[in-house]
Every structure is written in C-alpha cells, then in structure tokens.
Write a protein that holds these residues in place. Structure first.
Motif, PDB file in Angstrom:
ATOM      1  N   SER A   2       0.753  -1.155   0.144  1.00 60.01           N
ATOM      2  CA  SER A   2      -0.027   0.068   0.091  1.00 60.01           C
ATOM      3  C   SER A   2       0.796   1.368  -0.028  1.00 60.01           C
ATOM      4  O   SER A   2       2.095   1.321   0.247  1.00 60.01           O
ATOM      5  CB  SER A   2      -1.032   0.106   1.178  1.00 60.01           C
ATOM      6  N   PRO A   3       0.451   2.336  -0.611  1.00 59.90           N
ATOM      7  CA  PRO A   3       1.195   3.569  -0.521  1.00 59.90           C
ATOM      8  C   PRO A   3       1.218   4.118   0.788  1.00 59.90           C
ATOM      9  O   PRO A   3       0.396   3.920   1.677  1.00 59.90           O
ATOM     10  CB  PRO A   3       0.122   4.524  -1.528  1.00 59.90           C
ATOM     11  N   PRO A   4       2.249   4.976   1.304  1.00 61.82           N
ATOM     12  CA  PRO A   4       2.455   5.533   2.442  1.00 61.82           C
ATOM     13  C   PRO A   4       1.402   6.466   2.729  1.00 61.82           C
ATOM     14  O   PRO A   4       1.006   7.314   1.735  1.00 61.82           O
ATOM     15  CB  PRO A   4       4.005   6.060   2.515  1.00 61.82           C
ATOM     16  N   SER A   5       1.178   6.656   3.953  1.00 52.22           N
ATOM     17  CA  SER A   5       0.092   7.523   4.427  1.00 52.22           C
ATOM     18  C   SER A   5       0.906   8.791   4.229  1.00 52.22           C
ATOM     19  O   SER A   5       1.986   9.172   4.243  1.00 52.22           O
ATOM     20  CB  SER A   5      -0.334   7.311   5.989  1.00 52.22           C
ATOM     21  N   VAL A   6      -0.020  10.110   4.402  1.00 49.63           N
ATOM     22  CA  VAL A   6       0.386  11.498   4.549  1.00 49.63           C
ATOM     23  C   VAL A   6       1.106  11.864   5.517  1.00 49.63           C
ATOM     24  O   VAL A   6       2.302  12.524   5.334  1.00 49.63           O
ATOM     25  CB  VAL A   6      -0.818  12.477   4.194  1.00 49.63           C
ATOM     26  N   ARG A   7       0.728  11.159   6.657  1.00 49.78           N
ATOM     27  CA  ARG A   7       1.482  11.515   7.864  1.00 49.78           C
ATOM     28  C   ARG A   7       2.935  10.905   7.678  1.00 49.78           C
ATOM     29  O   ARG A   7       3.752  11.664   8.237  1.00 49.78           O
ATOM     30  CB  ARG A   7       0.734  10.808   8.982  1.00 49.78           C
ATOM     31  N   ARG A   8       3.238   9.798   7.234  1.00 51.18           N
ATOM     32  CA  ARG A   8       4.505   9.247   6.878  1.00 51.18           C
ATOM     33  C   ARG A   8       5.130   9.810   6.052  1.00 51.18           C
ATOM     34  O   ARG A   8       6.453  10.199   6.324  1.00 51.18           O
ATOM     35  CB  ARG A   8       4.202   7.807   6.504  1.00 51.18           C
ATOM     36  N   VAL A   9       4.859  10.438   4.939  1.00 53.27           N
ATOM     37  CA  VAL A   9       5.488  11.130   4.006  1.00 53.27           C
ATOM     38  C   VAL A   9       5.785  12.385   4.424  1.00 53.27           C
ATOM     39  O   VAL A   9       6.994  12.992   4.296  1.00 53.27           O
ATOM     40  CB  VAL A   9       4.642  11.322   2.592  1.00 53.27           C
ATOM     41  N   THR A  10       4.948  13.050   5.448  1.00 54.96           N
ATOM     42  CA  THR A  10       5.267  14.161   6.044  1.00 54.96           C
ATOM     43  C   THR A  10       6.322  14.264   6.935  1.00 54.96           C
ATOM     44  O   THR A  10       7.431  14.977   7.200  1.00 54.96           O
ATOM     45  CB  THR A  10       4.197  15.159   6.822  1.00 54.96           C
ATOM     46  N   TRP A  12       8.842  12.068   6.635  1.00 57.55           N
ATOM     47  CA  TRP A  12      10.037  11.873   5.931  1.00 57.55           C
ATOM     48  C   TRP A  12      10.543  13.276   5.403  1.00 57.55           C
ATOM     49  O   TRP A  12      11.787  13.420   5.475  1.00 57.55           O
ATOM     50  CB  TRP A  12       9.618  10.974   4.648  1.00 57.55           C
ATOM     51  N   ILE A  13       9.824  13.973   4.859  1.00 58.61           N
ATOM     52  CA  ILE A  13      10.032  15.367   4.427  1.00 58.61           C
ATOM     53  C   ILE A  13      10.569  16.303   5.513  1.00 58.61           C
ATOM     54  O   ILE A  13      11.571  16.852   5.243  1.00 58.61           O
ATOM     55  CB  ILE A  13       8.827  15.983   3.446  1.00 58.61           C
ATOM     56  N   CYS A  14      10.000  16.284   6.762  1.00 59.28           N
ATOM     57  CA  CYS A  14      10.308  17.183   7.797  1.00 59.28           C
ATOM     58  C   CYS A  14      11.695  16.553   8.674  1.00 59.28           C
ATOM     59  O   CYS A  14      12.394  17.495   9.195  1.00 59.28           O
ATOM     60  CB  CYS A  14       8.938  17.315   8.690  1.00 59.28           C
ATOM     61  N   ARG A  15      11.843  15.479   8.478  1.00 60.84           N
ATOM     62  CA  ARG A  15      12.958  14.718   9.282  1.00 60.84           C
ATOM     63  C   ARG A  15      14.194  15.006   8.605  1.00 60.84           C
ATOM     64  O   ARG A  15      14.510  15.162   7.253  1.00 60.84           O
ATOM     65  CB  ARG A  15      12.774  13.317   9.406  1.00 60.84           C
ATOM     66  N   ARG A  16      15.380  15.413   9.480  1.00 63.67           N
ATOM     67  CA  ARG A  16      16.615  15.526   8.640  1.00 63.67           C
ATOM     68  C   ARG A  16      17.036  14.265   7.965  1.00 63.67           C
ATOM     69  O   ARG A  16      16.690  13.096   8.534  1.00 63.67           O
ATOM     70  CB  ARG A  16      17.604  15.494  10.009  1.00 63.67           C
ATOM     71  N   PRO A  17      17.604  14.571   6.778  1.00 65.29           N
ATOM     72  CA  PRO A  17      17.797  13.032   5.847  1.00 65.29           C
ATOM     73  C   PRO A  17      18.872  12.070   6.687  1.00 65.29           C
ATOM     74  O   PRO A  17      18.720  10.968   6.506  1.00 65.29           O
ATOM     75  CB  PRO A  17      18.473  13.826   4.555  1.00 65.29           C
ATOM     76  N   ASP A  18      19.492  12.723   7.339  1.00 70.27           N
ATOM     77  CA  ASP A  18      20.639  11.599   8.138  1.00 70.27           C
ATOM     78  C   ASP A  18      19.682  10.914   9.199  1.00 70.27           C
ATOM     79  O   ASP A  18      20.238   9.591   9.498  1.00 70.27           O
ATOM     80  CB  ASP A  18      21.727  12.451   8.955  1.00 70.27           C
ATOM     81  N   LEU A  20      16.581   9.322   8.451  1.00 73.52           N
ATOM     82  CA  LEU A  20      15.796   8.469   7.790  1.00 73.52           C
ATOM     83  C   LEU A  20      16.549   7.204   7.853  1.00 73.52           C
ATOM     84  O   LEU A  20      17.675   7.126   7.434  1.00 73.52           O
ATOM     85  CB  LEU A  20      15.767   9.011   6.730  1.00 73.52           C
ATOM     86  N   ALA A  21      15.544   6.163   7.995  1.00 69.12           N
ATOM     87  CA  ALA A  21      16.331   4.704   7.677  1.00 69.12           C
ATOM     88  C   ALA A  21      16.504   4.475   6.137  1.00 69.12           C
ATOM     89  O   ALA A  21      15.822   5.253   5.525  1.00 69.12           O
ATOM     90  CB  ALA A  21      15.360   3.735   8.035  1.00 69.12           C
ATOM     91  N   ASP A  22      17.294   3.510   5.885  1.00 67.33           N
ATOM     92  CA  ASP A  22      17.586   3.317   4.479  1.00 67.33           C
ATOM     93  C   ASP A  22      16.274   2.921   3.671  1.00 67.33           C
ATOM     94  O   ASP A  22      15.943   3.488   2.526  1.00 67.33           O
ATOM     95  CB  ASP A  22      18.535   2.219   4.147  1.00 67.33           C
ATOM     96  N   ASP A  23      15.362   2.469   4.264  1.00 69.23           N
ATOM     97  CA  ASP A  23      14.048   1.936   3.586  1.00 69.23           C
ATOM     98  C   ASP A  23      13.327   3.315   3.263  1.00 69.23           C
ATOM     99  O   ASP A  23      12.633   3.565   2.238  1.00 69.23           O
ATOM    100  CB  ASP A  23      13.362   0.873   4.275  1.00 69.23           C
ATOM    101  N   ASP A  24      13.111   4.115   4.193  1.00 68.85           N
ATOM    102  CA  ASP A  24      12.277   5.316   4.117  1.00 68.85           C
ATOM    103  C   ASP A  24      12.998   6.401   3.081  1.00 68.85           C
ATOM    104  O   ASP A  24      12.560   6.807   2.388  1.00 68.85           O
ATOM    105  CB  ASP A  24      12.141   5.893   5.504  1.00 68.85           C
ATOM    106  N   ARG A  25      14.390   6.334   3.250  1.00 71.41           N
ATOM    107  CA  ARG A  25      15.290   7.283   2.283  1.00 71.41           C
ATOM    108  C   ARG A  25      14.971   6.823   0.701  1.00 71.41           C
ATOM    109  O   ARG A  25      14.533   7.502   0.059  1.00 71.41           O
ATOM    110  CB  ARG A  25      16.630   7.033   2.452  1.00 71.41           C
ATOM    111  N   LEU A  26      14.689   5.542   0.473  1.00 69.61           N
ATOM    112  CA  LEU A  26      14.569   4.915  -0.661  1.00 69.61           C
ATOM    113  C   LEU A  26      13.088   5.207  -1.256  1.00 69.61           C
ATOM    114  O   LEU A  26      12.793   5.514  -2.200  1.00 69.61           O
ATOM    115  CB  LEU A  26      14.926   3.296  -0.768  1.00 69.61           C
ATOM    116  N   ALA A  27      12.284   4.983  -0.269  1.00 67.75           N
ATOM    117  CA  ALA A  27      10.647   5.207  -0.693  1.00 67.75           C
ATOM    118  C   ALA A  27      10.545   6.850  -0.884  1.00 67.75           C
ATOM    119  O   ALA A  27       9.827   7.107  -1.762  1.00 67.75           O
ATOM    120  CB  ALA A  27      10.043   4.738   0.734  1.00 67.75           C
TER     121      ALA A  27
END
Length: 133
Positions: A2-10, A12-18, A20-27
């Motif tokens: 299933s596609p990621p939720s809006v909350r999850r994507v938000t 990912w965007i607001c968190r520091r890239p460092d 993020l987990a590898d899976d989240d970074r790829l997604a």
C-alpha cells in the motif's frame, strides 16, 4: 504494497535526511521522482530548515518567501505569505540567537498547574504550587 500515508510522507520530508532509515530514504526518493510538486515542497522545507539551523534569515528569507509564493503549492505558499506579513519579527527569529522559549515554557507550566486545580482552589494554593514545583 500500500502507498505510504500522508503522515508518514510528511515525517520523511520534515525529518533530517541523516535520521531516515535506508528503506524510508529509498521510498522518499521514489516518491519524489514520481511527483514534481512534492519534490518542490521537499526542497523548500529543506531550505527553510537550513535557514533555521544556520540562522541565515537576514540574507535568505525574502528570497525563500518569493520562491515559495511563486510555486503556488497550497500549504507552503500560504505559509510564506503569512511570514511576509510580519517580516521583521520572522527575520529576527531566524537570525538572532535570543529565544523566548524558556519564558514560554514557564507560562505553559503555570497554565497547566492552573488547569489542574480549576474550580477547586484559590490563588493561595496556585501560588504555593507554582513556587514549590
């Protein structure tokens, strides 16, 4: 899958890239490749976070506001327009090292203590709780 939720994507965007987990970074990278508007939003969020972290509001804020308004992204352009209404205060907040954080924390603490005793105590008890807490 299933596609990621809006909350999850938000997140990912607001968190520091460092952070993020590898899976989240790829997604996130796959998602940004599919949606150019989201890529613009991600770029603007990263630039604003850099302004906050490095306190470069005096040099970068007006350019950022212009860019954000010009993109026409609903949430970000509205946020940028509201920042422009009190530009001096926002610039000071993104430039100066002084903060009202400790004062706001104490005000929040006192309001919490007041709410806990609402309707059951007078000012003397509130005063004691504030002084002894």
């Amino acid at each position: 899958m299933s596609p990621p939720s809006v909350r999850r994507v938000t997140g990912w965007i607001c968190r520091r890239p460092d952070n993020l987990a590898d899976d989240d970074r790829l997604a996130l990278a796959a998602l940004l490749d599919r949606c150019p508007e989201l890529r613009q939003a991600h770029q603007l969020v990263r630039e604003f976070a850099a302004m906050m972290a490095h306190r470069t509001g005096s040099t970068d804020l007006t350019d950022w506001i212009t860019t954000a308004v010009d993109t026409g992204l609903p949430g970000i352009s509205t946020f940028a327009r509201h920042l422009a209404t009190d530009l001096a205060a926002v610039t000071a907040g993104l430039t100066l090292h002084w903060s009202s954080g400790p004062v706001e924390g104490n005000v929040n603490r006192i309001k919490m203590l007041k709410r806990q005793t609402y309707g059951r105590a007078n000012f003397d008890l509130l005063r004691k709780r504030v002084l002894l807490a």
